[in-house]
Scaffold this active site. Structure first.
Site: not given
Ligand code: NAD
Length: 499
Positions: A149, A173, A177, A226, A281, A384
């Site tokens: 998101f 995909k 949010r 995450s 991140c 985090e």
């Molecule tokens: P998230 O892991 O909740 O969601 C990421 C994606 O996974 C979304 O598209 C979501 O729909 C999907 N998802 C969520 N739960 C799932 C499940 N149980 N099974 C399968 N798919 C699922 O992350 P978020 O809250 O949207 O984003 C924040 C996180 O992303 C933070 O941890 C941040 O550090 C990380 N992030 C990392 C980078 C990087 O390049 N390392 C960049 C941006 C954000």
């Protein structure tokens, strides 16, 4: 109520699964739309579309594919304000920061205009008698991206621009949010001349993600989110035989050496710690002053700056420092961490937990928090938080500070602030973290370098954008040809060597 469906085969498609998720305006706390959550059959239809369109796109010469990117970049500039507005309204980040989100994606689209050059293979003339060898990079077919998101414009573009420039078809995909901007980007790609079916946006949750991971026609998956989900996607996608790269969570440290320019270090910490409400991140969430005297000077300067941050909705103007958190759950999670930090014995020197935004009492606003004397064993250090919370962990000396950052399970970004070139050089060489800043707090590499964390911040071999993206979205074929005019050697039963 506005409903947001999918974008498949170049057209808006309504969701048919009967499942949907609320999309909030984080500033007001109101539900402003409903986004469809795709069923497996809806996903399969998108993949079928992509599969049918991909061969002709792969056969389109790379310069023509690059021209689509060129026009896309122009359209992003044209619609910048519109995109940033839609982004702020669903994410909550400030308007200038939302533009930054779009621009950081646009820069990768610009890099992809170089696809004809980046896709060139190699050639060796005369590798043996009458033998030439050359290699080519070919697209994989249909590939997918699953995005978080917190950068709803930038990260989708980091994924689909290189994939498409390489000649693949793409299933995006995005996060459920803030789903509006990814669909707007797909519309712009069609306006830029992309054939229908090459970029498809399928909204959804775990069901759509699992469908992608298990589908035999998806060749590669790029994920950002995450760490627990990154690990899950990596494991399941690899088990299904796909090429997978997953980028996860972070806990980025900033080491402040005694000789650092303290005003510069404080400015850096304020921007990198609290920008986008800490929902980045590459946010700095741990400040590591070296020595008690450095720590006292740092905390003394930080406190008034943190207390005076301007928190407001994006509509309040361009001088807002940060806006609300993305959801009520995110607000409760961040507040829970601050409560835990207090219980664990850290000193909460600025407490933003009771912040309330006048006129926006139902919004997901959280005041800035600053902890001092945080230790390695506390949950606020280990995990985090992803909110406007900065922890100061005091290091005895340089080696102690270095060890702290090196021992943490995450390894996305790190920074050192110092005037000592020797210390900076030693730090850059020894640190086990993917992106390093020297007097730079958020060392996000530019589009023509690659972006990726180490340790539990990244799973897979290749990074995002830069040359690695062109490696990830292609496979190499090596062709050895022989045109043996006049050479007659007979059958050869020993493996050919150059001896
Ligand atoms: P998230 O892991 O909740 O969601 C990421 C994606 O996974 C979304 O598209 C979501 O729909 C999907 N998802 C969520 N739960 C799932 C499940 N149980 N099974 C399968 N798919 C699922 O992350 P978020 O809250 O949207 O984003 C924040 C996180 O992303 C933070 O941890 C941040 O550090 C990380 N992030 C990392 C980078 C990087 O390049 N390392 C960049 C941006 C954000």
């Amino acid at each position: 109520m506005k409903t947001i469906g999918h974008f498949i085969g170049g057209k808006h498609v309504e969701g048919t699964s009967g499942r949907a998720s609320d999309v909030y305006n984080p500033a007001t706390g109101e539900v402003q739309a409903q986004v469809a959550l795709a069923s497996k059959s809806e996903l399969d239809a998108a993949i079928e579309n992509a599969k049918a369109a991909q061969p002709a796109w792969a056969a389109t010469n790379p310069q023509r594919r690059a021209r689509v990117m060129m026009r896309f970049v122009d359209l992003l500039h044209r619609d910048m304000d519109k995109l940033a507005e839609a982004l702020s309204k669903e994410h909550g980040k400030t308007f200038p920061d939302a533009k930054g989100d779009v621009i950081r994606g646009l820069e990768v689209a610009e890099f992809c205009i170089g696809a004809p050059h980046l896709l060139k293979g190699e050639f060796t003339e005369g590798a043996g008698p009458g033998i030439d060898i050359h290699s080519v990079r070919q697209p994989l077919g249909v590939v997918a991206g699953i995005t978080p998101f917190n950068f709803p414009a930038m990260i989708p573009m980091w994924k689909f621009c290189p994939a498409i420039a390489c000649g693949n078809a793409f299933i995006l995909k995005p996060s459920e949010r803030d789903p509006s901007v990814p669909i707007m980007l797909a519309e712009l790609m069609i306006e830029a001349g992309l054939p229908e079916g090459i970029l498809n946006v399928v909204n959804g949750d775990k069901e759509a993600v699992d469908g992608i991971l298990d589908h035999p026609d998806i060749e590669a998956v790029g994920f950002v989110g995450s760490t627990p989900i990154a690990e899950y996607v990596y494991t399941r996608g690899c088990a299904a035989g796909k090429r997978v790269q997953c980028f996860g969570g972070a806990k980025n440290h900033m080491i402040i050496m005694p000789d650092a320019d303290m005003d510069q270090a404080v400015d850096a910490l304020i921007g990198a710690g609290y920008g986008a409400a800490g929902e980045r991140c590459m946010a700095v969430s741990v400040a590591v002053p070296v020595g008690e005297e450095t720590a006292d000077r740092l905390v003394e300067k930080l406190i008034p700056r943190v207390e005076n941050l301007k928190i407001a909705p994006y509509t309040a103007g361009d001088d807002v420092d940060f806006g609300p958190l993305v959801t009520k759950e995110a607000h409760a999670r961040v507040k829970g961490y601050v409560d835990a930090g207090v219980k664990e014995g850290a000193e909460l020197v600025v407490d933003g937990r009771n912040f309330s935004m006048q006129g926006y009492e139902d919004g997901f606003f959280m005041g800035a928090c600053l902890f001092d004397k945080v230790t390695r064993d506390m949950s606020i250090y280990k995990e985090e938080i992803f909110g406007p919370v900065l922890s100061v962990v005091r290091a005895k000396d340089y080696e102690d500070g270095l060890d702290l950052a090196m021992s943490h399970e995450y390894g996305n970004g790190v920074a050192i602030f110092t005037r000592d070139g020797d210390a900076a050089r030693d730090f850059s060489a020894r640190i086990n973290i993917g992106m390093v800043g020297v007097n730079v707090p958020i060392p996000v590499p530019l589009a023509y370098y690659t972006f990726g964390g180490w340790k539990r911040s990244g799973f897979g071999d290749l990074n995002q954008h830069g040359p690695d993206a062109f490696r990830f979205y292609t496979r190499t074929k090596t062709i050895t040809s022989r045109w043996p005019s006049g050479i007659k050697e007979g059958a050869e039963f020993v493996i050919p060597t150059m001896s």
